[in-house]
Structure formats: C-alpha cells, structure tokens
Scaffold this active site. Structure first.
Site, PDB file in Angstrom:
ATOM      1  N   ARG A  47      -0.965   8.973   2.374  1.00  0.00           N
ATOM      2  CA  ARG A  47       0.016   9.502   3.329  1.00  0.00           C
ATOM      3  C   ARG A  47       1.082   8.488   3.727  1.00  0.00           C
ATOM      4  NH1 ARG A  47      -4.226  12.268   3.365  1.00  0.00           N
ATOM      5  NH2 ARG A  47      -5.103  10.214   3.088  1.00  0.00           N
ATOM      6  N   THR A  48       0.658   7.293   4.099  1.00  0.00           N
ATOM      7  CA  THR A  48       1.628   6.355   4.682  1.00  0.00           C
ATOM      8  C   THR A  48       2.659   5.954   3.632  1.00  0.00           C
ATOM      9  OG1 THR A  48      -0.152   5.586   6.098  1.00  0.00           O
ATOM     10  CG2 THR A  48       1.832   4.248   6.047  1.00  0.00           C
ATOM     11  N   LYS A  89      -1.684 -13.534  -9.545  1.00  0.00           N
ATOM     12  CA  LYS A  89      -1.546 -14.883 -10.128  1.00  0.00           C
ATOM     13  C   LYS A  89      -1.684 -15.951  -9.051  1.00  0.00           C
ATOM     14  CE  LYS A  89       1.969 -12.853 -13.071  1.00  0.00           C
ATOM     15  NZ  LYS A  89       3.434 -12.761 -13.170  1.00  0.00           N
ATOM     16  N   ARG A 119       1.486  -2.714   4.019  1.00  0.00           N
ATOM     17  CA  ARG A 119       0.077  -2.527   4.415  1.00  0.00           C
ATOM     18  C   ARG A 119      -0.725  -3.652   3.787  1.00  0.00           C
ATOM     19  NH1 ARG A 119      -3.389   2.960   4.104  1.00  0.00           N
ATOM     20  NH2 ARG A 119      -2.120   3.296   5.975  1.00  0.00           N
ATOM     21  N   HIS A 160      -1.782   0.285  13.519  1.00  0.00           N
ATOM     22  CA  HIS A 160      -1.121   1.213  12.598  1.00  0.00           C
ATOM     23  C   HIS A 160      -0.034   1.927  13.415  1.00  0.00           C
ATOM     24  CE1 HIS A 160      -0.338   3.760   9.297  1.00  0.00           C
ATOM     25  NE2 HIS A 160      -1.560   4.147   8.972  1.00  0.00           N
TER      26      HIS A 160
HETATM   27  N1   CP Z   1      -3.314   7.963   7.842  1.00  0.00           N
HETATM   28  C1   CP Z   1      -3.230   7.056   6.863  1.00  0.00           C
HETATM   29  O1   CP Z   1      -2.943   5.880   7.097  1.00  0.00           O
HETATM   30  O2   CP Z   1      -3.488   7.563   5.617  1.00  0.00           O
HETATM   31  P1   CP Z   1      -3.359   6.744   4.267  1.00  0.00           P
HETATM   32  O3   CP Z   1      -4.447   5.682   4.292  1.00  0.00           O
HETATM   33  O4   CP Z   1      -3.568   7.749   3.167  1.00  0.00           O
HETATM   34  O5   CP Z   1      -2.011   6.101   4.235  1.00  0.00           O
END
Ligand code: CP
Length: 306
Positions: free
Chosen positions: A54-55, A83, A104, A132
């Site tokens: 999603r993110t 590397k 991320r 998040h």
């Molecule tokens: N909600 C969320 O962070 O989903 P993903 O891990 O799929 O990005």
C-alpha cells in the site's frame, strides 16, 4: 495557511494540529479532483528497504496522478546496499536524482538520520516499530470522513500495540483531539509507556484490556492491527499470541451504528473475511484514501499547495 514546504516528515509529532488539518483539507480537494498535473517538473524517489504494497504503490500512484516522475527501488536487494553502501551514501546519491525521498527502513530512527543528512526532504514511510506518519494522516482522514469529526471519539486499538508503528503515530496525533483511548492487547504487546505518556500529557484517558469483546460496543472506531511476526525477537513468543484477536461479523452485532472497522493492512487472520461485506468494514476505502493524502503531502512539501 501553513508552511511545510521543504520540511521532512519523520514523525507525526513534527506537524502541529493546524498542519495536520490543512493536509487533510488539501487531500479532500484531491479526492474530488485527483488528476492535477502539478508535478510535471518533479521527480520523487521511493526507497523501500522493507516490503510494502500500500505505502509504496499509493505514493507512486499519487506521483503519477500528479504527472511527476518516479525513481527508486522496492527492495534493497536490487540496490548497491547489497555491496555495503551506507544509508548516508545512498541518501546523498539519490538526492542528486530527485526532489523528495520517500523511505521505508526496518531500523527505528533511520528516517530521522536520513533527514539530517539529506539535502532534499525525507518522508518517513515507516521506520521499524517507531513511526508511520503518512499512515497516520490517512487514518485521520478516514476517521474524519466516516465520523464527520476528529474530536471526542472513542478509539479502540487492537492487537500488536508494542511493535505497531501505525498505532504509535495515531495515538500521538489523536491526543490533539480529545480522544478516549481503549488499548486491547496481550500482556506482552501492550502500548509502550513512551506513547501512553502523550495521552497523559494531553490530560486524556486511556483504558487497557486483554479481552476484546467488551470494548466493541463502546467504540466509534475499531482499529485492528496485525500481530507482526517479523518484529518478535523470539518466534516462540509470536506463536503464543498470533491468534489472540480475530474479529468476525457476529461480534459486530452490538456495536454502534456509526462504527467503522479500520486496519492499516496487510491483514493475516485478525479480521475474518465475513466482515468484508459489512458496511462497517472500511479498511479498503482507508487504503484508497492513502492516495489523496499522499498527493496532498507531496504537493505541500514541494510548495505546490499551501
Ligand atoms: N499500511 C501499510 O503500511 O501497508 P504496506 O506495508 O503494504 O505498505
């Protein structure tokens, strides 16, 4: 008017209440008029050192709806990190190729570090069990859209409250809105004291439970979370709690008419599929709202909306 131009978003606490509400208002505009080609001169990098559906895809979709370009990687396996390249060198390099970096990373604090070394703004797309913030903004958007307000709601959070970065960010943000919190978790996965301190400092109430069913009738929002096997140092501890809470349709019978069930997703088995057709299930629309919110955030950080 707010000024978040050129500022990184590492923690939801980086934004004031006014700034959060402004992003939600801009997102409402994108929901009505999604295809505004305001990003044609810009490139956004998405660096995902940890899996995501999603993110990452909603960020990339947001950029493309705005007419911008995307560079990046979905896994560190295809980057020079394999590397031995450091995070600092990766960020300094990618900042040469982009106007904004969405990252991320599994390490708590990595986003803050990246923001300190980067010449372009960083958006934290999840750093370990820490924060998040963009999920938090889309959660707030979803709550406001379904409840008509953010103030004075009963918010129940269920599952992995210890390692769940989405609930950590959300508690901090909702502490600005007179929320009453209901935290449901196994003893081993309770909400960390550092997060509960935000509630106390705001003069608000939180209640802690291990039983799930007694909370459902009180809730305006039931925020389910996955027990995250990947964050447990000891796999045997995960085995003990992995099926602690499973929501099914029958359990919603005595819930408020206005209740919505949210989940940041992915789910494993904590929401039975028989809930999906219940009008109280909102988790897929919640994921859709992520595109509007991320469009708003990118546009505001790049100074294209204020
Ligand atoms: N909600 C969320 O962070 O989903 P993903 O891990 O799929 O990005």
């Amino acid at each position: 008017m707010i000024n978040i131009k050129n500022r990184s978003l590492v923690s939801i606490t980086d934004y004031s209440k006014e700034e959060i509400l402004r992003i939600l208002d801009i997102a409402e505009d994108f929901e009505v008029n999604q295809r505004q080609k305001i990003l044609s001169d810009y490139v956004v990098a998405t660096l995902f050192f940890e899996p995501s559906t999603r993110t990452r895809l909603s960020f990339e979709s947001a950029v493309q709806y705005l007419g911008g370009g995307i560079v990046g990687f979905a896994s560190p396996d295809v980057s020079s990190v394999t590397k031995g390249e450091s995070l600092k060198d990766t960020i300094l390099t990618v900042s040469n190729y982009s106007d904004l970096i969405v990252m991320r990373n599994p390490m708590d604090g990595s986003a803050r570090y990246a923001s300190e070394v980067s010449p372009v703004p960083i958006i934290n797309a999840g750093d370990g069990a820490n924060q998040h913030p963009t999920q938090c903004l889309l959660d707030l958007y979803s709550i406001r859209k379904t409840q008509g307000k953010l103030d004075h709601l009963n918010i129940a959070m269920v599952g992995d409250l210890k390692y769940g970065r989405t609930v950590h960010s959300l508690v901090q943000a909702l502490s600005l809105f007179n929320t009453t919190f209901h935290f449901v978790s196994p003893e081993s996965l309770k909400m960390p004291s550092s997060v509960k301190t935000w509630v106390k400092k705001a003069g608000l109430e939180y209640h802690q439970y291990t039983d799930f069913k007694e909370v459902i009738p009180k809730a305006d929002i039931l925020y389910m979370t996955r027990i995250q096997g990947e964050r447990f140092p000891d796999p045997l501890e995960y085995e003990k709690v992995k099926n602690a809470y499973i929501l099914d349709n029958a359990m919603l019978e005595n819930s408020k008419d206005s209740l919505k069930v949210l989940h940041p997703l992915p789910r494993v088995n904590e929401i039975n599929e028989d809930v999906d057709d219940n009008p109280k299930a909102y988790y897929f629309q919640q994921a859709q709202n992520g595109v509007y919110v991320r469009q708003a955030l990118i546009a505001a950080i790049l100074g294209l909306k204020e």
